[in-house]
Design a protein around this motif. Structure first.
Motif, mmCIF file in Angstrom:
data_model
loop_
_atom_site.group_PDB
_atom_site.id
_atom_site.type_symbol
_atom_site.label_atom_id
_atom_site.label_comp_id
_atom_site.label_asym_id
_atom_site.label_seq_id
_atom_site.Cartn_x
_atom_site.Cartn_y
_atom_site.Cartn_z
ATOM 1 N N LYS A 1 -4.568 3.823 4.171
ATOM 2 C CA LYS A 1 -4.534 2.801 4.831
ATOM 3 C C LYS A 1 -6.046 2.130 5.265
ATOM 4 N N HIS B 1 0.732 -1.124 0.142
ATOM 5 C CA HIS B 1 -0.571 0.039 0.173
ATOM 6 C C HIS B 1 0.779 1.646 -0.318
ATOM 7 N N ASN B 2 2.245 1.161 0.338
ATOM 8 C CA ASN B 2 3.346 2.645 -0.148
ATOM 9 C C ASN B 2 3.735 2.350 -1.464
HETATM 10 C C1 LIG Z 1 3.263 5.848 3.842
HETATM 11 O O1 LIG Z 1 3.978 6.522 2.408
HETATM 12 C C2 LIG Z 1 3.696 8.210 2.974
HETATM 13 C C3 LIG Z 1 4.492 9.200 2.191
HETATM 14 O O2 LIG Z 1 3.871 8.817 0.414
HETATM 15 C C4 LIG Z 1 4.246 8.103 4.359
HETATM 16 O O3 LIG Z 1 3.948 9.289 5.154
HETATM 17 C C5 LIG Z 1 4.000 6.959 5.826
HETATM 18 O O4 LIG Z 1 4.027 7.438 7.016
HETATM 19 C C6 LIG Z 1 4.033 5.732 4.660
HETATM 20 N N1 LIG Z 1 3.325 4.918 5.467
HETATM 21 C C7 LIG Z 1 4.488 3.601 5.783
HETATM 22 C C8 LIG Z 1 3.357 2.873 6.677
HETATM 23 O O5 LIG Z 1 5.255 3.016 5.322
#
Ligand SMILES: *[C@@H]1O[C@H](CO)[C@@H](O)[C@H](O)[C@H]1NC(C)=O
Ligand SMILES: *[C@@H]1O[C@H](CO)[C@@H](O)[C@H](O)[C@H]1NC(C)=O
Ligand SMILES: *[C@@H]1O[C@H](CO)[C@@H](O)[C@H](O)[C@H]1NC(C)=O
Ligand SMILES: *[C@@H]1O[C@H](CO)[C@@H](O)[C@H](O)[C@H]1NC(C)=O
Ligand SMILES: *[C@@H]1O[C@H](CO)[C@@H](O)[C@H](O)[C@H]1NC(C)=O
Ligand SMILES: *[C@@H]1O[C@H](CO)[C@@H](O)[C@H](O)[C@H]1NC(C)=O
Ligand SMILES: *[C@@H]1O[C@H](CO)[C@@H](O)[C@H](O)[C@H]1NC(C)=O
Length: 559
Positions: free
Chosen positions: A80, A59-60
């Motif tokens: 999420k 998802h990221n």
């Molecule tokens: C997912 O990506 C975003 C930026 O694109 C970031 O702010 C976030 O912390 C990330 N989440 C995780 C779980 O890594």
């Protein structure tokens, strides 16, 4: 783990999924096909304890992030909270592009939905008006700044619900109403919140929630009755036009007796426009008839220049699987379907049990004749079960996965027995899968609906699709994937072919109103002739499986 079918699945994503499957032997129980103790529902609880939502999935992944970006969704959604919004495109080969006008309409709808959302001042004022029961005129709720509402009620199976909810949302877009969906207990966990910043679920305490469930109330507040009255009444030109605070619109299976087909007439729509809250019940895809209402037509065509993508865009925007559903969909896909070179989806709806034996032959003919499922080669030696394992295959062996969805286990059992350990004429390896077999359709059952949603999504991810005639479940899957299906024709109705290619990916509106029943259509003779609805409408055709039904088709200019 490369996908040769052109699905743009990033390697990192697949690797992540592969790792989590190796780590989770319980999933292997799902492969292949039916095991009586381990259908999706049984695994559901265990899955979530072992593997909470959000881990392992990509998802990221920056690519995944970018894939959602065709403008359908407003920026600012939290990934999420609804992974499918960002990931569903990973599983599809081609996507149709929404028109720029549809995108701007959705953005202004979202603004309206926030401005008029639950517990805002206009919402509270509308509730007061509804509770008072008194007629309203344009000044009652604060004229043009007032908000008007459209309540959707569920009825019948999930296929019916998805196509009717999509239709109801288009009606909301065309009439500038705020859509609130009565997602009763059995649908509460299926979908993500579609509108950024303002919920769409009708609150339990909403005064009209029970309207759809109570025949007496429905009749008392029937739009049909009010419409008959309104067309008889002559309003003096300078008096404010009055309307009831709410009305119930019954479009259920085209029950035009208690709800006249005049719903689809301009004169009715100009009356309904004044009613603050409309409550609508339908199990149909009534979009085609919205395109025929004169005052909607231009706007509808502008929103959807591509007629065959109406349901496709609406369902993707509105009905994204919740994280719980998405987890089940992607897990089943990755465990069973991802590795195949080609996926064939087969949805078998049985309307008459006595035809089950005939159906098997028809399915086989359709699969072999139309989707090019290779026949068994009886001259070649049988494969031993070990040599059929992927490890021993030469790299050139291609595999076809056939995903069967049915309430019955017979078709899976029959076909997989037929093909097991046999060689095919083309040398392809054929594998059959069936995620669940419920025996019979159950209503008011959230878990049953969850499985239905998972299966509709899985079917929509297959490159080739065979659906059953007259089944809204199949319609819902075909339109979602925007992949023109073959329709298994219903035995007992005198069809010669086993299946036929559908005309378009749009769902069929099985009960369209008779045409020319509106005042404007009538001749001086005053008679309302029941002509063919598709007459003179190039983008409307009768459905292959339901001849009195109609569906939207794209018109390709002929030379
Ligand atoms: C997912 O990506 C975003 C930026 O694109 C970031 O702010 C976030 O912390 C990330 N989440 C995780 C779980 O890594
Ligand atoms: C998507 O990717 C393209 C090229 O990699 C980039 O130009 C664009 O800004 C990205 N869009 C988003 C929303 O990240
Ligand atoms: C609307 O009504 C609810 C309670 O019924 C209340 O909590 C809320 O503050 C009201 N909204 C406004 C804007 O007054
Ligand atoms: C219809 O008109 C009759 C007679 O004017 C009236 O009694 C009745 O209440 C009206 N019904 C509705 C639903 O407006
Ligand atoms: C499968 O169906 C065919 C055709 O109806 C029938 O001849 C065959 O016996 C069935 N096989 C099994 C294993 O049920
Ligand atoms: C096989 O397909 C052809 C068209 O491709 C069709 O004409 C024929 O009727 C089909 N046969 C059966 C048995 O369905
Ligand atoms: C009126 O009916 C006649 C045939 O009955 C038809 O030819 C004509 O087009 C109709 N006129 C309109 C305005 O629909």
């Amino acid at each position: 783990m490369e996908n040769q079918q052109g699905l743009t699945v990033p390697r990192s994503f697949l690797t992540a999924m592969a790792v989590c499957f190796i780590a989770l032997p319980v999933l292997v129980i799902l492969v292949p096909g039916i095991h009586h103790e381990s259908s999706i529902s049984d695994v559901l609880g265990r899955l979530y304890k072992l593997h909470p939502v959000g881990q392992g999935a990509a998802h990221n992944d920056s690519n995944a992030h970018n894939l959602s970006d065709d403008g359908l969704f407003a920026p600012g959604f939290d990934e999420k909270s609804c992974l499918s919004r960002f990931q569903h495109r990973l599983y599809r080969k081609s996507e149709r592009k929404p028109s720029a006008y549809l995108l701007s309409k959705l953005r202004s709808y979202e603004h309206l939905h926030r401005r008029c959302g639950l517990y805002t001042d206009p919402y509270n004022r509308t509730l007061t008006v509804i509770r008072s029961g008194e007629d309203v005129d344009d000044t009652t709720t604060g004229s043009i700044t007032a908000c008007k509402y459209l309540i959707w009620h569920p009825v019948n199976g999930l296929g019916n619900r998805m196509i009717s909810l999509a239709s109801t949302f288009l009606y909301a877009l065309l009439t500038d109403r705020v859509l609130l969906a009565d997602l009763t207990q059995d649908m509460a966990d299926l979908f993500c919140e579609p509108f950024l910043g303002s919920p769409w679920i009708l609150p339990l305490e909403f005064p009209l929630r029970n309207l759809a469930r109570n025949g007496k109330l429905r009749f008392a507040h029937s739009a049909g009755k009010a419409l008959k009255n309104s067309t008889l009444k002559v309003t003096p030109p300078d008096s404010p036009a009055k309307a009831p605070p709410f009305l119930f619109i019954n479009l259920y299976q085209g029950k035009y007796a208690d709800e006249p087909s005049s719903f689809y007439c301009d004169e009715s729509q100009s009356f309904l426009r004044r009613v603050p809250c409309l409550s609508l019940l339908s199990d149909q895809y009534f979009v085609p008839s919205l395109f025929l209402i004169k005052s909607f037509k231009k706007e509808a065509i502008r929103l959807f220049p591509e007629k065959e993508a109406v349901y496709h865009h609406l369902v993707h925007y509105l009905m994204l699987p919740s994280n719980q559903a998405w987890e089940l969909i992607t897990r089943f896909y990755e465990a069973n379907l991802a590795k195949a070179d080609e996926r064939i989806g087969l949805q078998v709806r049985v309307f008459e049990e006595q035809f089950i034996p005939i159906l098997t032959d028809k399915i086989l003919t359709c699969l072999q004749n139309q989707t090019h499922l290779p026949k068994i080669d009886n001259k070649k030696p049988k494969l031993s079960s070990s040599s059929s394992s992927p490890r021993n295959q030469t790299p050139t062996t291609t595999t076809t996965a056939v995903l069967i969805t049915s309430l019955y286990p017979q078709f899976y059992q029959n076909l997989s027995t037929m093909y097991s350990n046999k060689q095919t004429v083309s040398g392809e390896v054929i594998k059959f899968y069936q995620p669940s077999h419920e025996g019979k359709q159950r209503f008011e059952d959230g878990e049953h609906n969850m499985k239905a949603l998972v299966e509709i999504y899985l079917l929509s991810m297959c490159e080739k699709l065979v659906i059953s005639a007259d089944s809204t479940f199949g319609y819902a899957a075909q339109g979602l994937g925007a992949n023109r299906a073959w329709i298994l024709l219903r035995p007992g109705y005198g069809f010669l072919d086993s299946c036929v290619r559908d005309l378009s990916v749009e769902p069929c509106f099985q009960w369209p109103p008779p045409s020319r029943n509106c005042i404007g259509d009538r001749n001086n003779s005053g008679s309302s002739r029941h002509d063919d609805v598709t007459e003179n409408v190039a983008y409307l055709k009768h459905c292959e499986d339901w001849k009195s039904g109609v569906k939207l088709v794209d018109v390709h200019e002929e030379l």
